[in-house]
Design a protein around this motif. Structure first.
Motif, PDB file in Angstrom:
ATOM      1  N   GLN A 102       0.817  -1.398  -0.094  1.00 36.12           N
ATOM      2  CA  GLN A 102      -0.009   0.150  -0.018  1.00 36.12           C
ATOM      3  C   GLN A 102       0.992   1.325   0.059  1.00 36.12           C
ATOM      4  OE1 GLN A 102      -2.543  -0.617   3.487  1.00 36.12           O
ATOM      5  NE2 GLN A 102      -3.957  -1.478   2.295  1.00 36.12           N
ATOM      6  N   PHE A 103       1.986   1.191   0.782  1.00 38.03           N
ATOM      7  CA  PHE A 103       2.899   2.351   0.756  1.00 38.03           C
ATOM      8  C   PHE A 103       3.547   2.524  -0.699  1.00 38.03           C
ATOM      9  CE2 PHE A 103       7.091   4.034   1.014  1.00 38.03           C
ATOM     10  CZ  PHE A 103       6.823   5.046   1.563  1.00 38.03           C
ATOM     11  N   ARG A 104       4.065   1.639  -1.264  1.00 38.94           N
ATOM     12  CA  ARG A 104       4.530   1.645  -2.543  1.00 38.94           C
ATOM     13  C   ARG A 104       3.195   2.320  -3.760  1.00 38.94           C
ATOM     14  NH1 ARG A 104       6.870  -4.095  -1.674  1.00 38.94           N
ATOM     15  NH2 ARG A 104       9.121  -3.381  -1.540  1.00 38.94           N
ATOM     16  N   GLN A 105       2.287   1.723  -3.389  1.00 42.24           N
ATOM     17  CA  GLN A 105       1.211   2.196  -4.494  1.00 42.24           C
ATOM     18  C   GLN A 105       1.013   3.946  -4.126  1.00 42.24           C
ATOM     19  OE1 GLN A 105      -2.170  -0.351  -3.545  1.00 42.24           O
ATOM     20  NE2 GLN A 105      -1.368  -2.013  -4.796  1.00 42.24           N
ATOM     21  N   ARG A 106       0.857   4.074  -2.923  1.00 37.63           N
ATOM     22  CA  ARG A 106       0.654   5.672  -2.563  1.00 37.63           C
ATOM     23  C   ARG A 106       1.761   6.422  -2.844  1.00 37.63           C
ATOM     24  NH1 ARG A 106      -1.160   6.698   3.437  1.00 37.63           N
ATOM     25  NH2 ARG A 106      -1.675   8.583   2.399  1.00 37.63           N
ATOM     26  N   VAL A 107       3.105   5.876  -2.821  1.00 38.87           N
ATOM     27  CA  VAL A 107       4.096   6.624  -3.536  1.00 38.87           C
ATOM     28  C   VAL A 107       4.012   6.831  -4.951  1.00 38.87           C
ATOM     29  CG1 VAL A 107       6.786   6.595  -3.711  1.00 38.87           C
ATOM     30  CG2 VAL A 107       5.694   5.909  -1.388  1.00 38.87           C
ATOM     31  N   ASP A 108       3.800   5.640  -5.669  1.00 39.57           N
ATOM     32  CA  ASP A 108       3.639   5.670  -7.023  1.00 39.57           C
ATOM     33  C   ASP A 108       2.636   6.594  -7.452  1.00 39.57           C
ATOM     34  OD1 ASP A 108       5.870   3.822  -7.311  1.00 39.57           O
ATOM     35  OD2 ASP A 108       4.411   2.167  -7.631  1.00 39.57           O
ATOM     36  N   ALA A 109       1.484   6.793  -6.806  1.00 37.98           N
ATOM     37  CA  ALA A 109       0.573   7.678  -7.270  1.00 37.98           C
ATOM     38  C   ALA A 109       0.969   8.983  -7.051  1.00 37.98           C
ATOM     39  CB  ALA A 109      -0.788   7.407  -6.184  1.00 37.98           C
ATOM     40  N   VAL A 156       5.616   8.058   5.723  1.00 33.08           N
ATOM     41  CA  VAL A 156       6.513   7.273   6.630  1.00 33.08           C
ATOM     42  C   VAL A 156       5.760   7.430   8.246  1.00 33.08           C
ATOM     43  CG1 VAL A 156       8.636   6.796   7.959  1.00 33.08           C
ATOM     44  CG2 VAL A 156       8.496   7.043   5.457  1.00 33.08           C
ATOM     45  N   LYS A 157       5.505   8.501   8.581  1.00 31.69           N
ATOM     46  CA  LYS A 157       4.860   8.623   9.892  1.00 31.69           C
ATOM     47  C   LYS A 157       3.586   7.832   9.867  1.00 31.69           C
ATOM     48  CE  LYS A 157       2.879  11.852  13.189  1.00 31.69           C
ATOM     49  NZ  LYS A 157       2.071  10.879  13.681  1.00 31.69           N
ATOM     50  N   GLU A 158       2.483   7.868   8.863  1.00 34.10           N
ATOM     51  CA  GLU A 158       1.504   6.850   9.013  1.00 34.10           C
ATOM     52  C   GLU A 158       1.858   5.281   9.266  1.00 34.10           C
ATOM     53  OE1 GLU A 158      -1.134   7.491   5.497  1.00 34.10           O
ATOM     54  OE2 GLU A 158      -0.769   9.581   5.461  1.00 34.10           O
ATOM     55  N   LEU A 159       2.939   4.921   8.561  1.00 31.32           N
ATOM     56  CA  LEU A 159       3.239   3.657   8.581  1.00 31.32           C
ATOM     57  C   LEU A 159       3.956   3.302   9.923  1.00 31.32           C
ATOM     58  CD1 LEU A 159       5.161   2.338   5.515  1.00 31.32           C
ATOM     59  CD2 LEU A 159       3.075   1.517   6.157  1.00 31.32           C
ATOM     60  N   ARG A 160       4.649   4.275  10.280  1.00 27.32           N
ATOM     61  CA  ARG A 160       5.498   4.039  11.872  1.00 27.32           C
ATOM     62  C   ARG A 160       4.435   4.085  12.913  1.00 27.32           C
ATOM     63  NH1 ARG A 160       9.659   7.977  13.478  1.00 27.32           N
ATOM     64  NH2 ARG A 160       9.496   6.515  15.542  1.00 27.32           N
ATOM     65  N   SER A 180       1.560  11.657  -9.964  1.00 26.70           N
ATOM     66  CA  SER A 180       0.414  13.033 -10.003  1.00 26.70           C
ATOM     67  C   SER A 180       1.127  14.396  -9.824  1.00 26.70           C
ATOM     68  CB  SER A 180      -0.777  12.806  -8.739  1.00 26.70           C
ATOM     69  OG  SER A 180       0.054  13.164  -7.493  1.00 26.70           O
ATOM     70  N   HIS A 181       2.005  14.378  -8.996  1.00 24.54           N
ATOM     71  CA  HIS A 181       2.802  15.729  -8.825  1.00 24.54           C
ATOM     72  C   HIS A 181       4.230  15.706  -8.363  1.00 24.54           C
ATOM     73  CE1 HIS A 181       1.284  14.696  -4.499  1.00 24.54           C
ATOM     74  NE2 HIS A 181       2.540  15.596  -4.131  1.00 24.54           N
ATOM     75  N   GLY A 182       4.652  14.488  -8.241  1.00 24.45           N
ATOM     76  CA  GLY A 182       6.104  14.412  -7.825  1.00 24.45           C
ATOM     77  C   GLY A 182       5.980  13.959  -6.287  1.00 24.45           C
ATOM     78  N   LEU A 183       7.088  13.611  -5.852  1.00 22.33           N
ATOM     79  CA  LEU A 183       7.223  13.287  -4.237  1.00 22.33           C
ATOM     80  C   LEU A 183       8.146  14.170  -3.719  1.00 22.33           C
ATOM     81  CD1 LEU A 183       6.560  10.890  -2.448  1.00 22.33           C
ATOM     82  CD2 LEU A 183       8.540   9.609  -3.270  1.00 22.33           C
ATOM     83  N   THR A 184       7.548  14.962  -2.717  1.00 18.20           N
ATOM     84  CA  THR A 184       8.374  15.739  -1.850  1.00 18.20           C
ATOM     85  C   THR A 184       8.706  15.244  -0.575  1.00 18.20           C
ATOM     86  OG1 THR A 184       6.472  16.688  -0.600  1.00 18.20           O
ATOM     87  CG2 THR A 184       6.907  17.562  -2.759  1.00 18.20           C
ATOM     88  N   SER A 185       9.606  15.818   0.081  1.00 19.53           N
ATOM     89  CA  SER A 185      10.415  15.368   1.310  1.00 19.53           C
ATOM     90  C   SER A 185       8.926  15.425   2.334  1.00 19.53           C
ATOM     91  CB  SER A 185      11.438  16.181   1.777  1.00 19.53           C
ATOM     92  OG  SER A 185      11.116  17.421   2.182  1.00 19.53           O
ATOM     93  N   THR A 186       8.093  16.349   2.031  1.00 24.44           N
ATOM     94  CA  THR A 186       6.902  16.312   3.034  1.00 24.44           C
ATOM     95  C   THR A 186       6.063  15.135   2.854  1.00 24.44           C
ATOM     96  OG1 THR A 186       6.992  18.784   3.135  1.00 24.44           O
ATOM     97  CG2 THR A 186       4.736  17.583   3.768  1.00 24.44           C
ATOM     98  N   ASP A 187       5.986  14.806   1.537  1.00 22.99           N
ATOM     99  CA  ASP A 187       5.191  13.570   1.292  1.00 22.99           C
ATOM    100  C   ASP A 187       5.836  12.425   1.803  1.00 22.99           C
ATOM    101  OD1 ASP A 187       3.405  14.903  -0.465  1.00 22.99           O
ATOM    102  OD2 ASP A 187       4.437  14.551  -2.349  1.00 22.99           O
ATOM    103  N   VAL A 188       7.131  12.246   1.754  1.00 26.11           N
ATOM    104  CA  VAL A 188       7.761  11.259   2.086  1.00 26.11           C
ATOM    105  C   VAL A 188       7.637  11.151   3.745  1.00 26.11           C
ATOM    106  CG1 VAL A 188       9.979  10.056   2.690  1.00 26.11           C
ATOM    107  CG2 VAL A 188       9.470  10.908   0.438  1.00 26.11           C
ATOM    108  N   ALA A 189       7.781  12.100   4.520  1.00 27.64           N
ATOM    109  CA  ALA A 189       7.493  12.258   5.875  1.00 27.64           C
ATOM    110  C   ALA A 189       6.138  11.985   6.448  1.00 27.64           C
ATOM    111  CB  ALA A 189       7.797  13.846   6.328  1.00 27.64           C
ATOM    112  N   ASP A 190       5.318  12.196   5.748  1.00 25.68           N
ATOM    113  CA  ASP A 190       3.882  12.156   5.951  1.00 25.68           C
ATOM    114  C   ASP A 190       3.501  10.749   5.620  1.00 25.68           C
ATOM    115  OD1 ASP A 190       3.522  14.572   6.504  1.00 25.68           O
ATOM    116  OD2 ASP A 190       2.264  14.929   4.611  1.00 25.68           O
TER     117      ASP A 190
END
Length: 80
Positions: free
Chosen positions: A22-29, A45-49, A33-43
């Motif tokens: 699911q994480f991989r799919q959300r990252v791909d999406a 990862v926080k959800e997973l943690r 859609s708009h690129g992957l920002t460091s804020t996206d990654v942090a958000d």
């Protein structure tokens, strides 16, 4: 509320594998859609943690995935 993560660092359980996918799919999406920002990654990862099924092994696999997607970036996922 403190999340109690599994202590087992063995192979991922089916639930953990599903969460990682699911994480991989959300990252791909986000990338498509708009690129992957460091804020996206942090958000993401926080959800997973915050999920109780996330283990150190799963975070290690997540780190490998992020290094593949974002080469040259540094990631730290402290458990504190």
């Amino acid at each position: 509320m403190e999340v109690q993560h599994p202590l087992d660092d063995g192979p991922l359980s089916p639930e953990q594998a599903r969460l990682l996918e699911q994480f991989r799919q959300r990252v791909d999406a986000r990338i498509s859609s708009h690129g992957l920002t460091s804020t996206d990654v942090a958000d993401l990862v926080k959800e997973l943690r915050d999920h109780p099924d996330v283990s150190r092994q799963m975070m290690a696999e997540l780190t490998q995935e992020l290094q593949r997607l974002l080469p040259g970036q540094r990631f730290s996922f402290d458990w504190d």
